[in-house]
Design a protein around this motif. Structure first.
Motif, PDB file in Angstrom:
ATOM      1  N   GLY A  96      35.689  43.413  53.943  1.00  0.00           N
ATOM      2  CA  GLY A  96      36.208  42.122  54.679  1.00  0.00           C
ATOM      3  C   GLY A  96      36.316  40.912  54.216  1.00  0.00           C
ATOM      4  N   ASP A  97      35.348  40.763  52.966  1.00  0.00           N
ATOM      5  CA  ASP A  97      35.302  39.368  52.579  1.00  0.00           C
ATOM      6  C   ASP A  97      36.461  39.254  51.282  1.00  0.00           C
ATOM      7  OD1 ASP A  97      33.271  38.817  54.238  1.00  0.00           O
ATOM      8  OD2 ASP A  97      31.783  39.747  52.824  1.00  0.00           O
ATOM      9  N   ASP A  98      36.991  38.240  51.143  1.00  0.00           N
ATOM     10  CA  ASP A  98      37.906  37.794  50.187  1.00  0.00           C
ATOM     11  C   ASP A  98      37.518  37.603  48.969  1.00  0.00           C
ATOM     12  OD1 ASP A  98      39.962  37.192  48.654  1.00  0.00           O
ATOM     13  OD2 ASP A  98      40.847  35.516  49.726  1.00  0.00           O
ATOM     14  N   MET A  99      37.691  38.396  47.773  1.00  0.00           N
ATOM     15  CA  MET A  99      36.836  38.494  46.519  1.00  0.00           C
ATOM     16  C   MET A  99      37.365  37.463  45.768  1.00  0.00           C
ATOM     17  SD  MET A  99      33.984  40.399  46.426  1.00  0.00           S
ATOM     18  CE  MET A  99      33.629  39.393  48.167  1.00  0.00           C
ATOM     19  N   VAL A 100      38.801  37.000  45.916  1.00  0.00           N
ATOM     20  CA  VAL A 100      39.395  36.210  45.075  1.00  0.00           C
ATOM     21  C   VAL A 100      38.687  34.796  44.643  1.00  0.00           C
ATOM     22  CG1 VAL A 100      41.377  34.730  44.612  1.00  0.00           C
ATOM     23  CG2 VAL A 100      41.576  37.391  45.566  1.00  0.00           C
ATOM     24  N   VAL A 101      37.890  34.327  45.830  1.00  0.00           N
ATOM     25  CA  VAL A 101      37.137  33.243  45.715  1.00  0.00           C
ATOM     26  C   VAL A 101      36.006  33.153  45.256  1.00  0.00           C
ATOM     27  CG1 VAL A 101      38.654  31.990  47.772  1.00  0.00           C
ATOM     28  CG2 VAL A 101      36.510  33.175  48.076  1.00  0.00           C
ATOM     29  N   VAL A 102      35.416  34.471  44.806  1.00  0.00           N
ATOM     30  CA  VAL A 102      34.013  34.611  44.394  1.00  0.00           C
ATOM     31  C   VAL A 102      34.167  34.816  42.851  1.00  0.00           C
ATOM     32  CG1 VAL A 102      31.945  36.024  44.619  1.00  0.00           C
ATOM     33  CG2 VAL A 102      33.539  35.598  46.440  1.00  0.00           C
ATOM     34  N   PRO A 103      33.441  34.227  42.349  1.00  0.00           N
ATOM     35  CA  PRO A 103      33.377  34.406  40.610  1.00  0.00           C
ATOM     36  C   PRO A 103      32.755  35.646  40.287  1.00  0.00           C
ATOM     37  CG  PRO A 103      31.670  32.585  41.296  1.00  0.00           C
ATOM     38  CD  PRO A 103      32.382  32.923  42.634  1.00  0.00           C
ATOM     39  N   PRO A 104      33.055  36.317  39.068  1.00  0.00           N
ATOM     40  CA  PRO A 104      32.563  37.531  38.668  1.00  0.00           C
ATOM     41  C   PRO A 104      31.257  37.631  38.941  1.00  0.00           C
ATOM     42  CG  PRO A 104      34.324  36.806  37.107  1.00  0.00           C
ATOM     43  CD  PRO A 104      34.068  35.640  38.005  1.00  0.00           C
ATOM     44  N   ASN A 105      30.365  36.837  38.400  1.00  0.00           N
ATOM     45  CA  ASN A 105      29.022  36.808  38.092  1.00  0.00           C
ATOM     46  C   ASN A 105      28.283  36.833  39.718  1.00  0.00           C
ATOM     47  OD1 ASN A 105      29.518  34.042  38.308  1.00  0.00           O
ATOM     48  ND2 ASN A 105      27.608  33.551  37.909  1.00  0.00           N
ATOM     49  N   LYS A 106      29.174  36.486  40.699  1.00  0.00           N
ATOM     50  CA  LYS A 106      28.692  36.445  42.204  1.00  0.00           C
ATOM     51  C   LYS A 106      29.062  37.599  42.857  1.00  0.00           C
ATOM     52  CE  LYS A 106      26.476  32.475  41.515  1.00  0.00           C
ATOM     53  NZ  LYS A 106      24.937  32.311  41.755  1.00  0.00           N
ATOM     54  N   ARG A 107      29.998  38.586  42.382  1.00  0.00           N
ATOM     55  CA  ARG A 107      30.552  39.464  43.095  1.00  0.00           C
ATOM     56  C   ARG A 107      29.520  40.784  43.059  1.00  0.00           C
ATOM     57  NH1 ARG A 107      37.192  39.995  41.840  1.00  0.00           N
ATOM     58  NH2 ARG A 107      37.565  37.585  41.955  1.00  0.00           N
ATOM     59  N   PRO A 108      29.251  41.325  44.375  1.00  0.00           N
ATOM     60  CA  PRO A 108      28.069  42.413  44.313  1.00  0.00           C
ATOM     61  C   PRO A 108      28.655  43.711  43.592  1.00  0.00           C
ATOM     62  CG  PRO A 108      29.312  42.274  46.505  1.00  0.00           C
ATOM     63  CD  PRO A 108      29.791  41.181  45.594  1.00  0.00           C
ATOM     64  N   MET A 109      29.092  43.695  42.375  1.00  0.00           N
ATOM     65  CA  MET A 109      29.765  44.687  41.671  1.00  0.00           C
ATOM     66  C   MET A 109      29.138  44.800  40.237  1.00  0.00           C
ATOM     67  SD  MET A 109      33.654  44.131  42.284  1.00  0.00           S
ATOM     68  CE  MET A 109      34.517  43.732  43.835  1.00  0.00           C
ATOM     69  N   SER A 110      29.035  45.971  39.579  1.00  0.00           N
ATOM     70  CA  SER A 110      28.504  46.170  38.351  1.00  0.00           C
ATOM     71  C   SER A 110      29.679  46.894  37.719  1.00  0.00           C
ATOM     72  CB  SER A 110      27.254  47.100  38.529  1.00  0.00           C
ATOM     73  OG  SER A 110      25.970  46.165  38.665  1.00  0.00           O
TER      74      SER A 110
END
Length: 386
Positions: free
Chosen positions: A87-101
């Motif tokens: 539900g959170d918009d990832m567009v505003v989140v920089p790559p290093n802050k996204r909970p992804m690997s």
């Protein structure tokens, strides 16, 4: 610490939190260039990926699969659309802050760090306690059978071992989403098969939502909960591996995933049992169909080579299809023989499993061709009748 004791001690690191990792792509679009040179690489992609699901983006080079993956990761900015995670918009989140690997094709290991230091790198950035970091790293190393190599440099490892280090590093931080960019393409065929099984086993055990990019159809079929077939920046079909293979939504999907025979068919109507009455290879058949096939001026019957049956033409009662063909070529692969059969209706490919030495047909031999009708699939081709 032994591999087994490490795994047992750190059980809390095994799975991500249940229900997390719901990924949604909404109208995702990427255009490169401007004006007359503008190219649309990804064209309004909508995709909903459930928590813990393993989804593979499959397609030929240039279809937009890698660009889509890079927009999910944040390495490419979307021209239009959005990426939502829980539900959170990832567009505003920089790559290093996204909970992804991300697991890369090139492994992307730090050459000056040991195996242990490479695996622990992401945990250091999270600033967790030293004891937690050691414990989680032990588990990741044990899970990938790397404990005995923890002090080695990446240059001292084989390609498969380096890929396992990259996997351990990606998984140890327990991301909500794992992204794979053709991670096995640099490995030999046998190792690829082994590694794809290891990846799938670990993904299921950890329950991490995963998006995997490949152009290898067998890889996608073996690993995925769902396959998303892409073509020219758009999604052609998103479905389970069996649905993609047995009931492709278009000629492109049928042709790209696996091998297929495409036979011209004349639509005669439908049956009460929900099948299409068609005339193919000179005889009437009743086959399952795509809904749009009933409106097609030129429907095409898709039949996989393993669903074609051959018999010696001289065998009494052999011909149930009314079509006699001739063996053009036969290639023996051990577990199968693959034939090309020439008929008056065109060339047909056939795969015969587990052949005996006395059952292999010779080039030029006359055969009777029949089709397993329930395994056929009628698709639309050409213009639709309104």
């Amino acid at each position: 610490m032994s591999d087994m004791s490490a795994v047992l001690k750190a059980d809390k690191f095994r799975r991500v939190e249940d229900g997390t990792g719901h990924l949604s792509l909404c109208g995702l679009t990427k255009k490169f260039g401007r004006g007359n040179s503008e190219v649309t690489a990804v064209d309004h992609v909508d995709l909903d990926i459930k928590p813990g699901e393993f989804v593979t983006l499959l397609g030929p080079s240039g279809c937009g699969k890698t660009t889509t993956l890079r927009m999910i990761a944040g390495f490419e900015d979307a021209t239009e659309g959005a990426v939502f995670l829980d539900g959170d918009d990832m567009v505003v989140v920089p790559p290093n802050k996204r909970p992804m690997s991300m697991v890369f094709q090139s492994y992307a290991l730090f050459p000056h760090l040991s195996v242990r230091e490479n695996v622990a790198y992401g945990l250091k950035l999270q600033k967790i306690s030293k004891s937690e970091m050691v414990e989680a790293t032990d588990v990741a190393l044990a899970s990938m059978n790397l404990t005995s190599m923890e002090d080695r440099a990446p240059a001292q490892l084989s390609g498969g071992q380096q890929q396992r280090v990259a996997l351990a590093r990606a998984m140890v931080v327990r991301p909500k989403v794992l992204l794979f960019d053709e991670p096995l393409s640099n490995l030999d065929a046998k190792l690829r098969v082994k590694m794809r099984l290891e990846i799938r086993r670990m993904q299921r055990r950890l329950g991490i939502t995963s998006v995997y990019v490949t152009h290898d159809q067998s890889e996608a079929m073996a690993m995925s909960d769902r396959i998303v077939v892409m073509n020219q920046g758009r999604i052609e079909q998103a479905a389970t591996p069996s649905e993609i293979y047995l009931h492709p939504s278009s000629m492109f999907v049928a042709d790209f995933v696996g091998r297929a025979n495409f036979l011209s068919a004349r639509l005669l109507g439908t049956t009460k049992s929900g099948l299409a009455d068609v005339e193919v290879l000179g005889r009437k058949m009743q086959v399952p169909f795509h809904p749009d096939a009933l409106r097609s001026q030129d429907p095409i019957l898709v039949i996989r080579p393993e669903s074609v049956r051959l018999m010696h033409a001289e065998d009494r009662g052999a011909s149930v299809s009314g079509s006699i063909g001739q063996v053009v070529t036969g290639v023996f692969y051990g577990e199968t023989v693959e034939y090309e059969i020439e008929t008056e209706y065109g060339s047909i490919a056939c795969v015969v499993p587990d052949p005996g030495a006395d059952q292999i047909l010779e080039d030029g031999q006359k055969v009777s061709v029949s089709i397993e009708e329930h395994k056929a699939w009628l698709l639309p081709s050409g213009e639709m009748v309104s």
